[in-house]
Enzyme design. Sequence first.
Site, mmCIF file in Angstrom:
data_model
loop_
_atom_site.group_PDB
_atom_site.id
_atom_site.type_symbol
_atom_site.label_atom_id
_atom_site.label_comp_id
_atom_site.label_asym_id
_atom_site.label_seq_id
_atom_site.Cartn_x
_atom_site.Cartn_y
_atom_site.Cartn_z
ATOM 1 N N GLY A 1 0.817 -1.206 0.000
ATOM 2 C CA GLY A 1 0.000 0.000 0.000
ATOM 3 C C GLY A 1 0.850 1.255 0.000
ATOM 4 O O GLY A 1 0.407 2.334 -0.405
ATOM 5 N N GLY B 1 -0.496 6.107 1.235
ATOM 6 C CA GLY B 1 0.728 5.604 0.602
ATOM 7 C C GLY B 1 2.002 6.270 1.109
ATOM 8 O O GLY B 1 3.086 6.041 0.560
ATOM 9 N N ARG C 1 14.394 0.236 1.405
ATOM 10 C CA ARG C 1 14.727 -1.035 2.050
ATOM 11 C C ARG C 1 15.397 -1.960 1.042
ATOM 12 O O ARG C 1 15.142 -1.867 -0.158
ATOM 13 C CB ARG C 1 13.458 -1.709 2.554
ATOM 14 C CG ARG C 1 12.592 -0.823 3.405
ATOM 15 C CD ARG C 1 11.609 -1.632 4.203
ATOM 16 N NE ARG C 1 10.466 -2.112 3.450
ATOM 17 C CZ ARG C 1 9.354 -2.560 4.051
ATOM 18 N NH1 ARG C 1 9.296 -2.603 5.371
ATOM 19 N NH2 ARG C 1 8.336 -2.975 3.332
ATOM 20 N N ASP D 1 0.998 -10.909 6.716
ATOM 21 C CA ASP D 1 1.555 -10.059 5.653
ATOM 22 C C ASP D 1 2.868 -9.428 6.092
ATOM 23 O O ASP D 1 3.562 -8.826 5.272
ATOM 24 C CB ASP D 1 0.547 -8.968 5.251
ATOM 25 C CG ASP D 1 0.075 -8.148 6.443
ATOM 26 O OD1 ASP D 1 -0.440 -8.744 7.400
ATOM 27 O OD2 ASP D 1 0.243 -6.916 6.429
ATOM 28 N N ASN D 2 3.218 -9.585 7.365
ATOM 29 C CA ASN D 2 4.491 -9.048 7.854
ATOM 30 C C ASN D 2 5.488 -10.165 8.145
ATOM 31 O O ASN D 2 6.420 -9.981 8.929
ATOM 32 C CB ASN D 2 4.259 -8.197 9.098
ATOM 33 C CG ASN D 2 3.538 -6.895 8.769
ATOM 34 O OD1 ASN D 2 3.555 -6.443 7.631
ATOM 35 N ND2 ASN D 2 2.898 -6.300 9.756
HETATM 36 P P1 AMP Z 1 1.243 -2.794 8.241
HETATM 37 O O1 AMP Z 1 0.377 -3.073 9.422
HETATM 38 O O2 AMP Z 1 2.044 -1.523 8.331
HETATM 39 O O3 AMP Z 1 2.085 -3.949 7.846
HETATM 40 O O4 AMP Z 1 0.241 -2.507 7.020
HETATM 41 C C1 AMP Z 1 -0.809 -3.338 6.653
HETATM 42 C C2 AMP Z 1 -1.278 -2.956 5.274
HETATM 43 O O5 AMP Z 1 -1.653 -1.597 5.231
HETATM 44 C C3 AMP Z 1 -0.244 -3.142 4.174
HETATM 45 O O6 AMP Z 1 -0.914 -3.553 3.027
HETATM 46 C C4 AMP Z 1 0.313 -1.758 4.028
HETATM 47 O O7 AMP Z 1 0.857 -1.543 2.747
HETATM 48 C C5 AMP Z 1 -0.916 -0.901 4.244
HETATM 49 N N1 AMP Z 1 -0.590 0.440 4.731
HETATM 50 C C6 AMP Z 1 -0.108 0.790 5.946
HETATM 51 N N2 AMP Z 1 0.072 2.123 6.030
HETATM 52 C C7 AMP Z 1 -0.309 2.637 4.835
HETATM 53 C C8 AMP Z 1 -0.357 3.951 4.279
HETATM 54 N N3 AMP Z 1 0.012 5.032 4.965
HETATM 55 N N4 AMP Z 1 -0.794 4.069 3.007
HETATM 56 C C9 AMP Z 1 -1.177 3.011 2.290
HETATM 57 N N5 AMP Z 1 -1.162 1.768 2.742
HETATM 58 C C10 AMP Z 1 -0.728 1.571 4.001
HETATM 59 MG MG MG Z 2 3.170 -4.614 6.528
#
Ligand code: AMP
Ligand code: MG
Length: 539
Positions: free
Chosen positions: A112, A146, A203, A280-281
């Site tokens: 995202g 994003g 990264r 997903d992490n």
């Molecule tokens: P995370 O918990 O940070 O691993 O994010 C979970 C999901 O949310 C992933 O698909 C990320 O790409 C998306 N995501 C987190 N923060 C943002 C953001 N600021 N803009 C767009 N997508 C985000």
């Molecule tokens: Mg993530």
Amino acid sequence: MNPQPKLNSLDNLIFDNRFVNELPEDQETRNYPRQVLSACYSRVLPTQVTNPKTVAYSKEVTELLDLSEQVCHSEDFAQVFAGNRLTAGMEPFAMCYGGHQFGNWAGQLGDGRAINLGDVINSQGERWALQLKGAGLTPYSRTADGLAVLRSSVREFLCSEAMYYLGAPTTRALSLVTTGEQVIRDMFYNGNPKAEPGAVVCRVAPSFIRFGNFQIFAARGDLALLRKITDYTITTHFPHLGKPSIDVYLAWFEEVCRTTAQMIVHWQRVGFVHGVMNTDNMSILGLTIDYGPYGWLENYDPDWTPNTTDAADRRYRYANQPACAFWNLAQLGNAIYPLIGKAKPLERALNVFTQVFAEQWQFMMGNKLGLNQFTSDQDDELFAELLVLLQSVEIDMTIFFRQLAEVELGKSNLEDVNVETLIAPLADAYYVPKQLTSEYVSRLLDWLKHYNQRLLQAGISQEIRRETMNRVNPKYVLRNYMAQLAIDKAEQGDFAMIAELLELLRHPYDEQPEKQGYSAKRPDWARQRAGCSMLSCSS
Ligand code: AMP
Ligand code: MG
């Protein structure tokens, strides 16, 4: 051997973009949030930013990419790693993946706010994928923007490198660039939005493929794509396993179970709490990935999690990390089941996690105590007693293990020893001195006697013990308050502390007497401060 000549231009990086060349792409070329079907990725351009400035870079990572120092200081470096300019060979894209978030299937997630630039092949023939985090909207951004803010980018940049030097498998961070843009964030989701400086981290890892990259196709019943991405992953990143077949899928899954177990052992060793172990992490290569609301255990509290978003269930608390990794692996096993069609061998492979984790955890705990061999009948009890002791009062985990090496042991049977002198090296580890009651001290002494007995029996000298212990018990970790101080200064335009911490954390096992202050326990003001003891997913 002559050192390889360094690259003086980012256009000289050599790319081999297998992911985009070999896997199906999204046919929709417009960039707006949506469900992306029948594709592993979408091509997408990073968003242009007004004023990119390089705030920090990791020298060792620039070396992995053969970059000259001059390139790293150039204006072009900031432009490229903020996403303003593509160099020859870059083919930006965002991956499609899904995931279980906090135990629930969340459907499509995807990159995202991460944009992959492609895979560099360096002078050693190694593959290094580059990825910009915070470079703008993608089809996977859902309702978000994003972007990434400076605060979370500093945390990701420093921690990736800190983990690497601690010896924990991790994605790396090449650069930290501020964008000159403001980003609105409501840090604790409590109706207090605020403009924060925007930033992008580049990264670097052999691959950013996650468990969720397989789960998404299984969930959609798209077996053709499930097979494609699995075969791609095996042939590109696990070539030693041979040509994909049912047996190779199983061997691959077993290897993922093994490397994931090893990663978690490292987390437990250094007191790292990831905070958001959603599927997903979870990296398919067993790398620590996605540094969000992570933290380091200060007082040894197995129930601690830094993530306020997880405060109610504490699913991702320190002590639960092995169980969460196992659960996540089980989800990956479910996802690839259609490729295998038999549950039993998958279960056997999954149990490799449990075995490897148990063996390596014991070995690691032995090492933390300076023991070179582990014998279950003696040491299980020694470890169990120690863990109880560590929880009975507020003890700083990092300082305790580091200073335990300074307690004089392995000489006599401790019968006539002066207790105060004996335990003096541990004094700095205690947060609440009045908890050191005579009852506590006598329990500590009992444990030290037990430990001492074990050392005498194994003939381990003080010097050898200190050496073994200091190789696995870091003196310096990235305590949340340290990262927060660096962030406070960075938000005022002063980036010196980021450089200082990066340098400090490159040698976490060295004494570095001039930096002693950073090995002290968390100051009192940090106990309840946002960013120090509490973090959210907002980043
Ligand atoms: P995370 O918990 O940070 O691993 O994010 C979970 C999901 O949310 C992933 O698909 C990320 O790409 C998306 N995501 C987190 N923060 C943002 C953001 N600021 N803009 C767009 N997508 C985000
Ligand atoms: Mg993530």
